[in-house]
Every structure is written in structure tokens, then in C-alpha cells.
Write a protein that holds these residues in place. Structure first.
Motif, PDB file in Angstrom:
ATOM      1  N   UNK A 270       0.833  -1.210   0.000  1.00 20.55           N
ATOM      2  CA  UNK A 270       0.000   0.000   0.000  1.00 20.55           C
ATOM      3  C   UNK A 270       0.868   1.262   0.000  1.00 20.55           C
ATOM      4  N   UNK A 271       1.937   1.261   0.799  1.00 22.51           N
ATOM      5  CA  UNK A 271       2.812   2.426   0.875  1.00 22.51           C
ATOM      6  C   UNK A 271       3.543   2.656  -0.452  1.00 22.51           C
ATOM      7  N   UNK A 272       4.034   1.584  -1.056  1.00 17.08           N
ATOM      8  CA  UNK A 272       4.739   1.721  -2.331  1.00 17.08           C
ATOM      9  C   UNK A 272       3.793   2.182  -3.432  1.00 17.08           C
ATOM     10  N   UNK A 273       2.571   1.692  -3.392  1.00 20.02           N
ATOM     11  CA  UNK A 273       1.576   2.135  -4.382  1.00 20.02           C
ATOM     12  C   UNK A 273       1.289   3.620  -4.222  1.00 20.02           C
ATOM     13  N   UNK A 274       1.230   4.076  -2.974  1.00 16.65           N
ATOM     14  CA  UNK A 274       0.976   5.496  -2.715  1.00 16.65           C
ATOM     15  C   UNK A 274       2.121   6.366  -3.228  1.00 16.65           C
ATOM     16  N   UNK A 275       3.371   5.908  -3.018  1.00 14.12           N
ATOM     17  CA  UNK A 275       4.525   6.661  -3.526  1.00 14.12           C
ATOM     18  C   UNK A 275       4.479   6.718  -5.049  1.00 14.12           C
ATOM     19  N   UNK A 276       4.161   5.583  -5.672  1.00 16.20           N
ATOM     20  CA  UNK A 276       4.072   5.545  -7.138  1.00 16.20           C
ATOM     21  C   UNK A 276       2.965   6.464  -7.645  1.00 16.20           C
ATOM     22  N   UNK A 278       1.957   9.194  -6.219  1.00 16.43           N
ATOM     23  CA  UNK A 278       2.454  10.570  -6.072  1.00 16.43           C
ATOM     24  C   UNK A 278       3.363  10.940  -7.241  1.00 16.43           C
ATOM     25  N   UNK A 279       4.230  10.003  -7.624  1.00 16.68           N
ATOM     26  CA  UNK A 279       5.126  10.258  -8.763  1.00 16.68           C
ATOM     27  C   UNK A 279       4.319  10.383 -10.050  1.00 16.68           C
ATOM     28  N   UNK A 280       3.319   9.514 -10.201  1.00 16.21           N
ATOM     29  CA  UNK A 280       2.498   9.540 -11.417  1.00 16.21           C
ATOM     30  C   UNK A 280       1.750  10.856 -11.559  1.00 16.21           C
ATOM     31  N   UNK A 281       1.324  11.406 -10.419  1.00 18.36           N
ATOM     32  CA  UNK A 281       0.600  12.677 -10.456  1.00 18.36           C
ATOM     33  C   UNK A 281       1.497  13.821 -10.926  1.00 18.36           C
ATOM     34  N   UNK A 282       2.814  13.618 -10.844  1.00 22.12           N
ATOM     35  CA  UNK A 282       3.765  14.638 -11.275  1.00 22.12           C
ATOM     36  C   UNK A 282       4.623  14.115 -12.427  1.00 22.12           C
ATOM     37  N   UNK A 283       4.064  13.216 -13.222  1.00 21.67           N
ATOM     38  CA  UNK A 283       4.852  12.525 -14.245  1.00 21.67           C
ATOM     39  C   UNK A 283       5.463  13.465 -15.282  1.00 21.67           C
ATOM     40  N   UNK A 284       4.853  14.600 -15.519  1.00 19.89           N
ATOM     41  CA  UNK A 284       5.413  15.535 -16.495  1.00 19.89           C
ATOM     42  C   UNK A 284       6.570  16.354 -15.929  1.00 19.89           C
ATOM     43  N   UNK A 285       6.738  16.258 -14.624  1.00 24.63           N
ATOM     44  CA  UNK A 285       7.762  17.070 -13.946  1.00 24.63           C
ATOM     45  C   UNK A 285       8.874  16.187 -13.370  1.00 24.63           C
ATOM     46  N   UNK A 304      12.937  -2.108  -6.850  1.00 29.21           N
ATOM     47  CA  UNK A 304      12.289  -2.951  -7.839  1.00 29.21           C
ATOM     48  C   UNK A 304      10.780  -3.036  -7.622  1.00 29.21           C
ATOM     49  N   UNK A 305      10.364  -3.064  -6.385  1.00 28.86           N
ATOM     50  CA  UNK A 305       8.919  -3.082  -6.123  1.00 28.86           C
ATOM     51  C   UNK A 305       8.271  -1.754  -6.489  1.00 28.86           C
ATOM     52  N   UNK A 306       8.983  -0.662  -6.236  1.00 26.44           N
ATOM     53  CA  UNK A 306       8.471   0.647  -6.657  1.00 26.44           C
ATOM     54  C   UNK A 306       8.374   0.703  -8.169  1.00 26.44           C
ATOM     55  N   UNK A 307       9.360   0.122  -8.862  1.00 25.55           N
ATOM     56  CA  UNK A 307       9.314   0.092 -10.327  1.00 25.55           C
ATOM     57  C   UNK A 307       8.078  -0.612 -10.845  1.00 25.55           C
ATOM     58  N   UNK A 308       7.675  -1.681 -10.184  1.00 22.60           N
ATOM     59  CA  UNK A 308       6.458  -2.404 -10.598  1.00 22.60           C
ATOM     60  C   UNK A 308       5.233  -1.526 -10.399  1.00 22.60           C
ATOM     61  N   UNK A 309       5.178  -0.827  -9.273  1.00 25.14           N
ATOM     62  CA  UNK A 309       4.029   0.049  -9.010  1.00 25.14           C
ATOM     63  C   UNK A 309       4.002   1.223  -9.989  1.00 25.14           C
ATOM     64  N   UNK A 310       5.161   1.692 -10.401  1.00 27.86           N
ATOM     65  CA  UNK A 310       5.199   2.753 -11.413  1.00 27.86           C
ATOM     66  C   UNK A 310       4.675   2.225 -12.742  1.00 27.86           C
ATOM     67  N   UNK A 312       2.462  -0.006 -13.144  1.00 23.15           N
ATOM     68  CA  UNK A 312       0.992  -0.059 -13.030  1.00 23.15           C
ATOM     69  C   UNK A 312       0.385   1.274 -13.438  1.00 23.15           C
ATOM     70  N   UNK A 313       1.107   2.358 -13.169  1.00 26.10           N
ATOM     71  CA  UNK A 313       0.650   3.706 -13.517  1.00 26.10           C
ATOM     72  C   UNK A 313       1.055   4.124 -14.932  1.00 26.10           C
ATOM     73  N   UNK A 314       1.579   3.183 -15.707  1.00 19.75           N
ATOM     74  CA  UNK A 314       1.950   3.500 -17.078  1.00 19.75           C
ATOM     75  C   UNK A 314       3.275   4.209 -17.211  1.00 19.75           C
ATOM     76  N   UNK A 315       4.092   4.116 -16.166  1.00 18.43           N
ATOM     77  CA  UNK A 315       5.408   4.774 -16.184  1.00 18.43           C
ATOM     78  C   UNK A 315       6.484   3.695 -16.314  1.00 18.43           C
ATOM     79  N   UNK A 316       7.434   3.935 -17.214  1.00 17.15           N
ATOM     80  CA  UNK A 316       8.491   2.959 -17.450  1.00 17.15           C
ATOM     81  C   UNK A 316       9.724   3.322 -16.626  1.00 17.15           C
TER      82      UNK A 316
END
Length: 554
Positions: A270-276, A278-285, A304-310, A312-316
Motif C-alpha cells: 500500500x505504501x509503495x503504491x501510494x509513492x508511485x 504521487x510520482x504519477x501525479x507529477x509525471x510531467x515534472x 524494484x517493487x516501486x518500479x512495478x508500481x510505477x 501499473x501507472x503506465x510509467x516505465x
């Protein structure tokens, strides 16, 4: 009569049941700082503990990490006694450290005021001036005095339930009040003159000297982000009724170990998903993610787990290794002793690293270096990297939070994540589990599992590791945008199976390593072992005990 050998080689005849305190006082002029704990046949012992066999003597001075534990533990006992003497309704619970300060939460309805805290400090200073005696008594569990039993909390009783009736316990008494603390205390209050109490949040800060200079009291430095992370973990573990070893033991006994594992792992996800998010909400920045933390905090699995959650948000996510930007060995800075200093920031080719970051974030294709640790030279093996519109760059390393590492990248384009195992678990309300001990167990088990190192090697190097953390990581931890706590409330119960054989194999002749091994064994003694089969293969704990799906994590 017993024969004891002093540190200088002298042999002395002593009566059975003698203690080391008279010898510590006799030899005080030979110590660089006061002796606060003894060593008997390689094991740490309270200076007042009666001994009944022949042996070799040694002493632990206050200006050491173990000595400062004795110092701070003594101050804590004084605080608890003074608070109860003045305000019977106060109920202090030890929470966490903030630098060289201990935060104690007032969980009673009384709630200490600033004036109350001043009065408690004044009472403690009177104890110091009067050299108030701290009496040591060794008794069996079934002979604990009724007055002491009344003062024992349910969490303490849960720990005592693990012991046989004839198990030996160490009780301390100060001004008639009992204390059951895990570890030695000073013989009297005059040993701990340097401290201060400060109002903080819903409790009190006990500030004491740093290891290395017991005579100097550093000003308290608030670390609100770190404290918030600690308190969040404390409140969460209390909410699910698993914030002490006694409670964890009961869950294991009742057959609920798998459920505790699932709940703890779900919190991480849940925490890693929340961090991801937050990053996704600022993906252009935000295009650069910097991850840093002390040894054995689980940085690799977290990345690596954060990378998976990213994803999920369409971020590579794309990763580069800071290690590949080491200067060639001949150009690496050296320590005072002439050895290479690979941990300092200047060991990194900052100009090249920042040039590559700028070009990558601008969308250019970059040829990445690979550091050859055998030859000590950077090489280029044809690996190239180019970011796309939906990608972010992840960099993991000890200097990630240091602004100098990425000085060329504007703050709004990067996110700094501090990763550490900030354990909320304690034995009871007064005996906490040190975060550094939890990380040391992780590192020791991992070193044995994957690096062919025995416990002696890990324990012997640990102080050097800690010195590097104090210098290069901890000063920057509060500059992080996000703190991710990698602790798992069940992990000591899993680590026990792996750690105990390693610690028991540490020979008595290994000096400080043996002292640390015995202390960790005493800590694990109270923990019930847990089966690990329910731990998922992407768990951070798998990075240390094995079975991780993230092969690079090993």
C-alpha cells in the motif's frame, strides 16, 4: 576462593559472589573514560553482578557504543523513577531515538506540562548530585517480589511467560522503585551527569551525549519527518495489537503467524503504491527518483517493487547504478591510513554522472559506463540508455539524498526517497528494539546466505559501516521527500532461525564481536520462531533470507 585475571595480567584471589565494581574503581585511572560495564570471560556483565567462577576481567568504557547504551539506559531508569515519584499518574512509553535523544510518549491521561518536565529533570539532577545508588538484584522468576510484580505490565508478563520458573532475572532498584531493563545499568546516578529533558509532542525528549564524548551534550536537533515515520509505524502496529514481542509471540502461539505476515506485507504494498501514485501525479515534472538508506534497509527490493508500481501507472522505470560512476581506482580519495575511501562522495565522478543525468533527462541516448571492480577501472561495454516521454530514471545509492550528487538537476525534477527499517516493535513499554540491531541481523543473515561471510566478519565490520552511515547518510535523511519504512513487524521471528546458529558459532576469543553476538542472542531469546513459508517472494525480507523474485536483490 576464585582466581581472577585483571586486564594488566595480574592475578587476584576473590571470594565467590564478588563483583567487578571494586576493580573498576581501583583501575579507574587507567581508563580513558569511566567503566560502566564489565567483561567476564568474554561476556558483558553488570559491574554489580555476583560471579561464581574463575575468569578473565575486562571493562567497557562509556565512550563506546555499548557504553553509551548503558549510559542512556541508566538515564531512562532515572527518568521513569523520577516521573513516578513526582506524578504518580504519569505512564511513559519509550518510543524511538532521534539522533542521540530518546522520545518517550506519555500514554496516560495526566499529560506532562513543560513545568512538570522541568521538575522531573531537577529531581534527576538531585539523584546525580546525591550519587543515588542503583541496586542490582539477581533473582529467579518465581521469587520476584510482590511489589515488583505490581509494577510489571502485561507486555512484561508476556515476556516472562517465555521463561521457566527458575530462570534468572536481573532487577534494579532506585529509591525503592523496581525496574526490569534489558542490559546493564551504572552503579549509581553520578555516572550520568550530562543530559536534558525537553517537552516534545505528547511526551518528553531525553537528550544525552553522542558516542565518543560522554562529557559533551549536543543540542537536540528535531527531525520531524523521521519522527513522523516512527510514530506512524508505532500507531499502526498498536492499532493491529502487534507492537511488542510479547504480543507477536501470542499471535504465533495461537496460529495466526500467516495473518500477521499478510497484513505487514500488505502495508508495504500500500505504501509503495501510494509513492508511485504521487510520482504519477507529477509525471510531467518528476523524472529522477533517488533512493538512499543505511545498510540492510532493503533499498534494492524497494527500488524494484516501486518500479512495478510505477509500471501499473503506465510509467516505465529505468535504472542506473551509482557504482558504475566510481572514479578509476588510482584517482580515488584515500583515508588517513592510506586506504581507498570508496564511501565518500568524492569517490564518484560527479561531473560525468551529472552530465549523463542532464543528457538522459533531455532525451538523449547515452553510453553507460560499467565499473570493473577487479581492475578498478570504468569500462564501456556497449550499453546505451535513452529515456522516453513516459519513463523515469531510478538511481539507488548511499549518496542519493546529498544535493551535491545531483546538483545539476532542478529540485522539481527529482524525488528523494529515504529507505530505512524503523522498527516500531519493542519488548515492552520500556525496552525497545534498536533499529541498528534489526539491520545488523538482516546484514548478518544475508552475508551468510549469499556472500560466504560468517557472523564474525559481519560483526567486526559493522562499526565501520555505522561510521559511514553517520557521515554520509544520516545527515541528509530529513531532506528526503518521502520516507519509506521497510521494517516488518514479524521479521525477528523469522530471522531467529537463521541468526541464532550464526551467533552461537562466534568464538569467545573474537572480542567485541563475541560481546555483540551474546547481546543479540539475549535479545532473540525472548522471540518465538516463526515459519517463513507464507512470506511472499517479493517481500523485502526475501532479500536477506533468500527466495526473492528479484534476483538482483541478492
Amino acid at each position: 576462593m576464585l582466581a581472577w585475571k585483571l586486564p594488566d595480567g595480574q592475578l587476584r584471589q576473590v571470594e565467590e559472589g564478588s563483583c567487578l565494581l571494586p576493580f573498576a574503581q581501583e583501575l579507574k585511572d587507567s581508563f580513558a573514560s569511566p567503566a560502566v560495564e564489565g567483561i567476564f570471560n568474554g561476556e558483558a556483565v553488570d559491574l554489580q553482578r555476583p560471579l561464581y567462577e574463575d575468569g578473565d576481567l575486562g571493562f567497557i568504557e562509556v565512550n563506546t557504543s555499548e557504553g553509551m547504551r548503558v549510559y542512556s539506559r541508566t538515564l531512562l531508569f532515572m527518568l521513569l523513577v523520577a516521573a513516578k515519584k513526582l506524578y504518580a499518574g504519569v505512564d511513559l512509553e519509550v518510543r524511538n531515538t532521534l539522533g542521540s535523544a530518546l522520545y518517550c510518549y506519555d500514554k496516560s491521561n495526566y499529560k506532562l506540562t513543560a513545568e512538570d518536565i522541568e521538575a522531573i529533570e531537577a529531581y534527576m539532577r538531585k539523584m546525580v548530585k546525591a550519587k543515588a545508588r542503583i541496586t542490582y538484584k539477581q533473582i529467579t522468576k518465581n521469587t520476584i517480589p510482590a511489589s515488583a510484580m505490581e509494577a510489571i505490565s502485561e507486555d512484561k508478563k508476556a515476556l516472562l511467560d517465555q521463561l521457566s520458573d527458575d530462570a534468572m532475572l536481573s532487577l534494579y532498584f532506585l529509591e525503592g522503585m523496581p525496574g526490569y531493563l534489558f542490559g546493564a545499568l551504572c552503579p549509581d546516578c553520578s555516572y550520568v551527569p550530562n543530559f536534558e529533558l525537553l517537552p516534545y509532542k505528547d511526551g518528553v525528549i531525553l537528550n544525552y551525549p553522542d558516542t565518543g564524548d560522554w562529557t559533551y551534550l549536543p543540542p537536540f536537533e528535531d527531525k520531524p519527518k523521521l519522527n513522523e515515520a516512527y510514530q506512524e509505524a508505532e500507531e499502526w502496529s498498536a492499532m493491529i495489537h502487534c507492537n511488542t514481542i510479547g504480543k507477536l509471540n501470542k499471535y504465533i502461539e495461537a496460529g495466526y503467524a500467516d495473518k500477521i505476515i499478510q497484513i505487514a506485507e500488505a502495508l508495504h504494498e500500500k505504501k509503495l503504491a501510494s509513492i508511485a501514485d504521487t510520482i504519477a501525479a507529477r509525471r510531467n515534472e518528476v523524472k529522477l527518483i533517488l533512493i538512499a538508506g543505511p545498510s540492510s534497509s532493503g533499498k534494492t527490493s524497494t527500488s524494484q517493487r516501486l518500479g512495478i508500481q510505477l509500471a501499473v501507472n503506465g510509467i516505465r522505470p529505468m535504472t542506473i547504478s551509482m557504482d558504475d560512476y566510481y572514479l578509476n581506482r588510482v584517482d580515488t580519495p584515500r583515508k588517513a591510513d592510506g586506504s581507498y575511501d570508496f564511501e565518500c562522495l568524492e569517490a564518484i565522478d560527479l561531473a560525468l554522472f551529472n552530465d549523463h543525468l542532464q543528457r538522459l533527462l533531455a532525451g538523449e541516448k547515452v553510453k553507460l559506463p560499467k565499473y570493473n571492480f577487479r581492475t578498478g577501472c570504468r569500462e564501456y561495454r556497449g550499453k546505451e540508455l535513452q529515456m522516453t516521454e513516459n519513463s523515469v530514471l531510478i538511481v539507488e545509492g548511499i549518496h542519493g539524498l546529498n544535493e551535491r550528487l545531483t546538483a545539476s538537476i532542478p529540485a522539481n525534477r527529482k524525488m528523494k526517497i529515504y529507505v530505512s527499517a524503523l522498527t516500531p516493535m519493542s519488548f515492552d513499554e520500556h525496552n525497545r528494539i534498536h533499529t541498528t540491531d534489526a539491520r545488523l541481523l538482516r546484514r548478518m543473515v544475508r552475508d551468510s546466505q549469499f556472500r560466504s561471510h560468517d557472523a564474525v566478519a559481519t560483526l567486526s565490520l559493522w562499526q565501520d559501516v555505522r561510521d559511514g552511515e553517520e557521515k554520509y547518510i544520516f545527515p541528509f535523511q530529513c531532506s528526503a521527500d518521502v520516507i519509506f519504512n521497510t521494517t516488518l513487524i514479524y521479521e525477528l521471528a523469522v530471522m531467529k532461525k537463521y541468526a541464532v546458529p550464526l551467533l552461537e558459532a562466534v568464538p569467545r576469543t573474537s572480542g567485541k564481536a563475541y560481546l555483540t553476538a551474546r547481546r543479540l542472542l539475549n535479545m532473540l531469546y525472548y522471540v518465538k520462531e516463526m515459519d517463513e513459508t507464507a512470506i511472499p517472494n517479493n517481500s523485502i525480507l526475501r532479500e536477506f533470507v533468500g527466495g526473492s523474485i528479484f534476483k538482483d536483490a541478492l
